[in-house]
Design a protein around this motif. Structure first.
Motif, PDB file in Angstrom:
ATOM      1  N   SER A  55       0.856  -1.265   0.168  1.00  0.00           N
ATOM      2  CA  SER A  55      -0.010   0.044   0.125  1.00  0.00           C
ATOM      3  C   SER A  55       0.750   1.313   0.101  1.00  0.00           C
ATOM      4  O   SER A  55       2.125   1.556   0.245  1.00  0.00           O
ATOM      5  CB  SER A  55      -0.933  -0.082   1.080  1.00  0.00           C
ATOM      6  OG  SER A  55      -0.194   0.292   2.551  1.00  0.00           O
ATOM      7  N   ARG A  56       0.216   2.426   0.031  1.00  0.00           N
ATOM      8  CA  ARG A  56       0.760   3.565  -0.033  1.00  0.00           C
ATOM      9  C   ARG A  56       1.509   3.883   1.102  1.00  0.00           C
ATOM     10  O   ARG A  56       2.648   4.309   1.306  1.00  0.00           O
ATOM     11  CB  ARG A  56      -0.408   4.711  -0.508  1.00  0.00           C
ATOM     12  CG  ARG A  56       0.434   6.186  -0.322  1.00  0.00           C
ATOM     13  CD  ARG A  56      -0.565   7.326  -0.325  1.00  0.00           C
ATOM     14  NE  ARG A  56      -0.571   7.144  -1.851  1.00  0.00           N
ATOM     15  CZ  ARG A  56      -0.065   8.243  -2.577  1.00  0.00           C
ATOM     16  NH1 ARG A  56       0.776   8.911  -2.009  1.00  0.00           N
ATOM     17  NH2 ARG A  56      -0.249   8.258  -3.942  1.00  0.00           N
ATOM     18  N   GLU A  57       0.966   3.654   2.373  1.00  0.00           N
ATOM     19  CA  GLU A  57       1.337   3.904   3.468  1.00  0.00           C
ATOM     20  C   GLU A  57       2.471   3.156   3.781  1.00  0.00           C
ATOM     21  O   GLU A  57       3.605   3.495   4.402  1.00  0.00           O
ATOM     22  CB  GLU A  57       0.378   3.544   4.727  1.00  0.00           C
ATOM     23  CG  GLU A  57       1.023   3.830   6.237  1.00  0.00           C
ATOM     24  CD  GLU A  57      -0.150   3.477   7.210  1.00  0.00           C
ATOM     25  OE1 GLU A  57      -0.004   3.715   8.259  1.00  0.00           O
ATOM     26  OE2 GLU A  57      -1.337   3.095   6.707  1.00  0.00           O
ATOM     27  N   ASN A  60       5.519   4.421   1.795  1.00  0.00           N
ATOM     28  CA  ASN A  60       6.036   5.793   2.369  1.00  0.00           C
ATOM     29  C   ASN A  60       7.160   5.487   3.572  1.00  0.00           C
ATOM     30  O   ASN A  60       7.851   6.436   3.766  1.00  0.00           O
ATOM     31  CB  ASN A  60       4.836   6.696   2.580  1.00  0.00           C
ATOM     32  CG  ASN A  60       4.253   7.209   1.539  1.00  0.00           C
ATOM     33  OD1 ASN A  60       4.694   7.374   0.353  1.00  0.00           O
ATOM     34  ND2 ASN A  60       2.794   7.581   1.638  1.00  0.00           N
ATOM     35  N   ALA A  79       0.656   0.062  -4.889  1.00  0.00           N
ATOM     36  CA  ALA A  79       0.467   1.412  -5.151  1.00  0.00           C
ATOM     37  C   ALA A  79       1.409   2.240  -5.972  1.00  0.00           C
ATOM     38  O   ALA A  79       2.324   2.823  -5.544  1.00  0.00           O
ATOM     39  CB  ALA A  79       0.489   2.208  -3.783  1.00  0.00           C
ATOM     40  N   GLU A  81       1.183   5.051  -7.866  1.00  0.00           N
ATOM     41  CA  GLU A  81       1.479   6.481  -7.683  1.00  0.00           C
ATOM     42  C   GLU A  81       2.600   6.880  -6.510  1.00  0.00           C
ATOM     43  O   GLU A  81       3.279   7.429  -6.545  1.00  0.00           O
ATOM     44  CB  GLU A  81       0.038   7.082  -7.419  1.00  0.00           C
ATOM     45  CG  GLU A  81      -0.580   7.313  -8.579  1.00  0.00           C
ATOM     46  CD  GLU A  81      -1.827   8.071  -8.416  1.00  0.00           C
ATOM     47  OE1 GLU A  81      -2.044   8.676  -7.295  1.00  0.00           O
ATOM     48  OE2 GLU A  81      -2.672   8.148  -9.549  1.00  0.00           O
ATOM     49  N   ALA A  82       2.393   6.119  -5.406  1.00  0.00           N
ATOM     50  CA  ALA A  82       3.238   6.224  -4.240  1.00  0.00           C
ATOM     51  C   ALA A  82       4.690   5.904  -4.624  1.00  0.00           C
ATOM     52  O   ALA A  82       5.551   6.472  -4.164  1.00  0.00           O
ATOM     53  CB  ALA A  82       2.793   5.502  -3.046  1.00  0.00           C
ATOM     54  N   CYS A  83       4.968   5.007  -5.264  1.00  0.00           N
ATOM     55  CA  CYS A  83       6.418   4.336  -5.820  1.00  0.00           C
ATOM     56  C   CYS A  83       6.881   5.689  -6.650  1.00  0.00           C
ATOM     57  O   CYS A  83       8.087   5.968  -6.615  1.00  0.00           O
ATOM     58  CB  CYS A  83       6.182   3.119  -6.783  1.00  0.00           C
ATOM     59  SG  CYS A  83       5.908   1.593  -5.636  1.00  0.00           S
ATOM     60  N   GLU A  85       5.989   8.716  -6.643  1.00  0.00           N
ATOM     61  CA  GLU A  85       6.424   9.879  -5.824  1.00  0.00           C
ATOM     62  C   GLU A  85       7.579   9.798  -4.916  1.00  0.00           C
ATOM     63  O   GLU A  85       8.438  10.674  -4.657  1.00  0.00           O
ATOM     64  CB  GLU A  85       5.109  10.021  -4.754  1.00  0.00           C
ATOM     65  CG  GLU A  85       4.040  10.593  -5.426  1.00  0.00           C
ATOM     66  CD  GLU A  85       2.515  10.544  -4.729  1.00  0.00           C
ATOM     67  OE1 GLU A  85       2.882  10.201  -3.724  1.00  0.00           O
ATOM     68  OE2 GLU A  85       1.708  10.804  -5.243  1.00  0.00           O
TER      69      GLU A  85
END
Length: 312
Positions: A55-57, A60, A79, A81-83, A85
Motif C-alpha cells: 500500500s501507499r502507507e 512511504n 500503489a 503512484e506512491a512508488c 512519488e
C-alpha cells in the motif's frame, strides 16, 4: 543490498531462485499478511511480491526501498503512484506465460464446447454402461472450426490465442476498447464484437477502465449460444451479472481461471456457479506450467540484476 520475497510460497519449492553477489542479504517468507508487510519491507532495498498487496502507507514508510519486483504481469497489487512519488521503480514480468495461458484457454474452451466434464462424469457414474447404444450422447458437442472468436486484449497472450484459434480454423476478431469511437485497422468495435461473437476471450489487464468491463448490459447483447472465457482478472467481469446470465441462459456457458476475490471464498457467486455443468473454474493456474514459472523467475532475476548494476 537486501532483497525480501514476501510470498515465496506461491511458487513451488523446487523452483530455484539465486541472486548474484550484489544481493548480500536475501530473506524469503512463505506468505505475508497485510499487517506484516510494513515490518518486512522497512529495511529492504528490493521487494519481490507475487500477489501480496503493498500500500501507499507501507511504501512511504520503507525508507531504503528502491525496487519492487512484481513476480507476475499485473501490477495492480502495488500503489504505483506512491512508488513514483518516492522514486521507487516497479518492474513486472511479461511474456513468461505466452504458451501456458493460451493452452489453458483452449483446454477450457474445448472442455466447454465438447461438454467433456459432463461426459467424464457420466462414465464415472456408470451411465455409459446403462446406455442402449454403443455411445452416450446426452449433451451437445460442437466444433470450434468456423466459430467467431472475439479477443479482448491484443498483447502477447491475446495474439498467441489468435494464432491457436486460426489453427482451429476459427474466425478471429480483435476488439477495440469499450466506448471508443475511432476503430483501429484490424479491430472490431466493442459492441459489434460482443453481439457477433460465438466465443469471447478476455486477455486484458485489470484497470479502472476494465473493471466490470463485462456486465449485465454486455451479457444481454451476447448471443444465447455464446461462451465467455476469462483467463485475465476476476474484476473484469461482474460476477453477479455472470451468474444471472448463466442461470437465465442468456449465454451458453463460461470458463474462468480467476475470481474477483482470491483465494475464492465459498460464498462467492462463482462457487455457486461451479455446480452448473456449463461453467468451468480453475484456481488461477493458467499461468503456472512448469516451463512458464521457470521462465518467469529467470526473467525477474534478470530484471533485478540489471537494476542493481545500473544503480551501483
Amino acid at each position: 543490498m537486501k532483497a525480501v520475497f514476501l510470498d515465496r510460497g506461491s511458487f513451488p519449492e523446487n523452483l530455484s531462485i539465486h541472486f548474484n553477489k550484489s544481493i548480500t542479504n536475501y530473506v524469503e517468507y512463505h506468505n505475508t499478511h497485510e499487517t506484516e508487510v510494513a515490518d518486512r519491507i522497512q529495511d529492504a532495498d528490493i521487494v519481490l511480491t507475487n500477489k501480496v498487496v503493498i500500500s501507499r502507507e507501507q511504501i512511504n514508510n520503507a525508507s531504503v526501498l528502491k525496487l519492487i519486483q512484481v513476480m507476475a504481469t499485473g501490477t495492480n497489487n502495488v500503489a504505483m503512484e506512491a512508488c513514483e512519488e518516492n522514486g521507487i521503480k516497479v518492474q513486472n514480468v511479461e511474456g513468461y506465460s505466452a504458451t501456458s495461458v493460451p493452452e489453458h484457454t483452449f483446454a477450457m474452451l474445448l472442455a466447454l464446447r465438447r461438454n467433456l466434464a459432463s461426459y467424464l462424469q457420466d462414465v464415472q457414474s456408470g451411465a455409459w454402461a446403462k446406455s442402449e447404444f454403443f455411445c452416450l450422447m446426452d449433451y451437445p458437442i460442437k466444433d470450434l472450426s468456423g466459430s467467431k472468436m472475439a479477443i479482448i486484449g491484443s498483447g502477447q497472450l491475446g495474439t498467441q490465442v489468435s494464432i491457436l484459434a486460426k489453427a482451429f480454423c476459427m474466425q478471429v476478431m480483435f476488439v477495440e476498447r469499450k466506448n471508443q469511437t475511432d476503430i483501429r485497422d484490424g479491430y472490431v468495435s466493442f459492441n459489434q464484437a460482443i453481439e457477433d461473437a460465438d466465443i469471447i476471450s478476455l486477455h486484458c489487464p485489470l484497470t479502472p477502465e476494465t473493471q466490470n468491463l463485462i456486465g449485465e448490459i454486455e451479457f444481454k447483447r451476447m448471443q444465447n449460444h455464446a461462451l465467455l472465457i476469462n483467463m485475465s482478472r476476476g474484476g473484469i467481469v461482474n460476477e453477479a451479472a455472470l451468474v444471472k446470465a448463466i442461470e437465465s441462459k442468456q449465454i451458453a456457458g463460461a470458463a474462468f481461471d480467476v475470481a474477483a476475490q482470491e483465494p475464492m471464498p465459498n460464498d462467492s457467486p462463482l462457487f455457486h456457479l461451479t455446480q452448473s455443468r456449463n461453467f468451468l473454474l480453475t484456481p488461477h493456474v493458467a499461468w503456472a506450467s512448469q516451463g512458464a514459472m521457470e521462465k518467469l523467475v529467470q526473467i525477474a532475476i534478470g530484471h533485478i540484476h540489471d537494476f542493481v548494476e545500473a544503480n551501483q
